[in-house]
Design a protein around this motif. Sequence first.
Motif, PDB file in Angstrom:
ATOM      1  N   ASN A 184      -1.847  -0.122 -19.612  1.00 18.40           N
ATOM      2  CA  ASN A 184      -3.072   0.365 -20.224  1.00 18.40           C
ATOM      3  C   ASN A 184      -4.196   0.455 -19.192  1.00 18.40           C
ATOM      4  OD1 ASN A 184      -4.185   1.066 -22.921  1.00 18.40           O
ATOM      5  ND2 ASN A 184      -5.648  -0.530 -22.374  1.00 18.40           N
ATOM      6  N   GLU A 185      -4.262  -0.547 -18.330  1.00 19.36           N
ATOM      7  CA  GLU A 185      -5.314  -0.578 -17.301  1.00 19.36           C
ATOM      8  C   GLU A 185      -5.219   0.595 -16.331  1.00 19.36           C
ATOM      9  OE1 GLU A 185      -5.364  -4.274 -15.157  1.00 19.36           O
ATOM     10  OE2 GLU A 185      -5.759  -5.368 -17.028  1.00 19.36           O
ATOM     11  N   ILE A 186      -3.996   1.061 -16.062  1.00 22.88           N
ATOM     12  CA  ILE A 186      -3.879   2.143 -15.087  1.00 22.88           C
ATOM     13  C   ILE A 186      -3.683   3.505 -15.768  1.00 22.88           C
ATOM     14  CG2 ILE A 186      -3.106   0.639 -13.214  1.00 22.88           C
ATOM     15  CD1 ILE A 186      -0.268   1.592 -13.689  1.00 22.88           C
ATOM     16  N   GLY A 187      -3.944   3.546 -17.059  1.00 26.24           N
ATOM     17  CA  GLY A 187      -3.960   4.844 -17.721  1.00 26.24           C
ATOM     18  C   GLY A 187      -2.597   5.376 -18.105  1.00 26.24           C
ATOM     19  N   ILE A 188      -1.668   4.471 -18.392  1.00 32.14           N
ATOM     20  CA  ILE A 188      -0.352   4.892 -18.855  1.00 32.14           C
ATOM     21  C   ILE A 188      -0.163   4.354 -20.270  1.00 32.14           C
ATOM     22  CG2 ILE A 188       2.145   4.671 -18.482  1.00 32.14           C
ATOM     23  CD1 ILE A 188       1.544   4.493 -15.469  1.00 32.14           C
ATOM     24  N   ASP A 189       0.215   5.257 -21.187  1.00 33.57           N
ATOM     25  CA  ASP A 189       0.349   4.875 -22.599  1.00 33.57           C
ATOM     26  C   ASP A 189       1.764   4.397 -22.891  1.00 33.57           C
ATOM     27  OD1 ASP A 189      -2.184   5.880 -22.753  1.00 33.57           O
ATOM     28  OD2 ASP A 189      -1.650   7.686 -23.880  1.00 33.57           O
ATOM     29  N   LEU A 190       1.890   3.138 -23.278  1.00 35.53           N
ATOM     30  CA  LEU A 190       3.197   2.636 -23.697  1.00 35.53           C
ATOM     31  C   LEU A 190       3.474   3.147 -25.106  1.00 35.53           C
ATOM     32  CD1 LEU A 190       5.666   0.861 -23.174  1.00 35.53           C
ATOM     33  CD2 LEU A 190       4.378  -1.062 -24.143  1.00 35.53           C
ATOM     34  N   LEU A 207       3.131   4.828  -9.209  1.00 35.69           N
ATOM     35  CA  LEU A 207       2.899   5.360 -10.557  1.00 35.69           C
ATOM     36  C   LEU A 207       1.658   6.237 -10.573  1.00 35.69           C
ATOM     37  CD1 LEU A 207       3.528   2.053 -12.535  1.00 35.69           C
ATOM     38  CD2 LEU A 207       5.175   3.865 -12.023  1.00 35.69           C
ATOM     39  N   GLN A 208       1.793   7.353 -11.283  1.00 31.16           N
ATOM     40  CA  GLN A 208       0.685   8.276 -11.450  1.00 31.16           C
ATOM     41  C   GLN A 208       0.036   7.942 -12.783  1.00 31.16           C
ATOM     42  OE1 GLN A 208       0.114  11.409  -9.478  1.00 31.16           O
ATOM     43  NE2 GLN A 208      -1.794  11.266 -10.651  1.00 31.16           N
ATOM     44  N   GLY A 209      -1.163   7.391 -12.715  1.00 33.33           N
ATOM     45  CA  GLY A 209      -1.850   7.067 -13.969  1.00 33.33           C
ATOM     46  C   GLY A 209      -2.494   8.296 -14.568  1.00 33.33           C
ATOM     47  N   GLY A 210      -2.759   8.257 -15.839  1.00 32.62           N
ATOM     48  CA  GLY A 210      -3.447   9.353 -16.507  1.00 32.62           C
ATOM     49  C   GLY A 210      -4.841   8.916 -16.892  1.00 32.62           C
ATOM     50  N   MET A 267      -6.824  17.031 -19.253  1.00 28.54           N
ATOM     51  CA  MET A 267      -6.610  15.588 -19.423  1.00 28.54           C
ATOM     52  C   MET A 267      -5.115  15.283 -19.347  1.00 28.54           C
ATOM     53  SD  MET A 267      -7.956  13.194 -22.547  1.00 28.54           S
ATOM     54  CE  MET A 267      -9.661  13.697 -22.320  1.00 28.54           C
ATOM     55  N   THR A 268      -4.751  14.455 -18.388  1.00 25.35           N
ATOM     56  CA  THR A 268      -3.332  14.140 -18.206  1.00 25.35           C
ATOM     57  C   THR A 268      -2.941  12.924 -19.051  1.00 25.35           C
ATOM     58  OG1 THR A 268      -3.651  14.779 -15.912  1.00 25.35           O
ATOM     59  CG2 THR A 268      -1.563  13.731 -16.469  1.00 25.35           C
ATOM     60  N   ILE A 269      -1.924  13.088 -19.853  1.00 28.02           N
ATOM     61  CA  ILE A 269      -1.408  11.959 -20.628  1.00 28.02           C
ATOM     62  C   ILE A 269      -0.092  11.525 -19.992  1.00 28.02           C
ATOM     63  CG2 ILE A 269      -0.694  11.141 -22.901  1.00 28.02           C
ATOM     64  CD1 ILE A 269      -3.613  12.084 -22.764  1.00 28.02           C
TER      65      ILE A 269
END
Lengths: 246, 246
Positions: A33-39, A164-167, A1-3
Amino acid sequence: MTIVTAAILVIGDEILSGRTQDTNTNYIARWLNEIGIDLMEARVVTDVEADIVAALNALRARYTYVFTTGGIGPTHDDITAEAVAAVFGVPLGVDKEAYRRLEAHYGAADFTPARQRMARVPEGGILIDNPVSIAPGFQVGNVFVMAGVPKIMQAMLEHIRDRLQGGQTMLSNAVTIMAPESKMAGAIGDIQAANPNTAIGSYPFMEAQRFGCQIVVRARTQADIDKAIASVVAYADGEQFDYEKN
Amino acid sequence: MTIVTAAILVIGDEILSGRTQDTNTNYIARWLNEIGIDLMEARVVTDVEADIVAALNALRARYTYVFTTGGIGPTHDDITAEAVAAVFGVPLGVDKEAYRRLEAHYGAADFTPARQRMARVPEGGILIDNPVSIAPGFQVGNVFVMAGVPKIMQAMLEHIRDRLQGGQTMLSNAVTIMAPESKMAGAIGDIQAANPNTAIGSYPFMEAQRFGCQIVVRARTQADIDKAIASVVAYADGEQFDYEKN
């Protein structure tokens, strides 16, 4: 799982003086958040180069991406480009493509020195298109430099989406319960303990003199969320609280 | 001339996930400005103790005051009190007065362990009253710990007003000019250079497809502001731009 993680750096005295309510952070937060990146963090600093540099260095070392807003216009207080050049130790030159776009937009006669400032990009920077008012943002390394005007910033975000590479997306569901947070805190803590793959947040509010609380369950899989939400709902049912799933 | 500075630390996953739009920063910024305290930096961090501690240590060393919002409720994710105790290297005990107020509010029978959590205050902390929902905030050293719910936070600010030493108020006036920022950037830069006691900011906006720009002049004396504003107005008159003083 990529974070995949990110931070936002808002640059501008107008936010810190209270003149302007920042809305860019919230917009970017939801978009990421929609593209899987955690702020993971946000900061607001003044228009002082040393402060911008220090914040950028701290954030870019720690998070996958850093997004800045503000300070790339034509005026004397727009110093984000200088700061980013200093951070990466590269010269701040005139980007030919940015210069060409701006000159075509304003016309050669009206392409004043102030407007030419907006063609300055740290060496090696990749432009970020600005369909609204032409003056581009730019990317250097993992730092994405965008305008502060919300409409322009939002257009720039769309332009960089493919870079951007989403997770694994952080999913979330919530239950709003019309009861004081302090009444349910013990039960929610137990549900959190029983659901270690979730992050359960509890956000109290007041509405028309009544206390309520939104219980937000976040997790990487819907199954994890569903299990925790079911426990929250069972608890609210048992206590005969009014609630709404949302 | 005394300069008093401050930073805000917003604690809460809900801001970074985008679920909640932070409005406390803007409110505190305006409130501080009125009493002569300059807000120099704001940060938002997650509900992770190490992150809260690191941010607090950075900010309290640098600025006169630090104001935190969020994370002092009764639930498992409310860990601000732990973090502040760790920052100051003191035990996190039960404050007798806070305990008394909360017990009186909830009644002994309903004063559950979760609610008792809200009576925990780092040793030496001074309570900050909460007239809205009783559970107090607290001050340790130059750090003021407040609730995240805006109405409660605002009431807490009023309670601490007398504890804060204000400095020379930063005054400001503005001129909104209906012309593109890039057109006036050179002139505004010249006015800034001619008025070194002022900080002139330039904030572009779009309204009904027209570009405009608000020129904000900040200074410690009204005379300094008036001089710079007069130059901005003279410039706008000369260019025959629509403008409004505000």
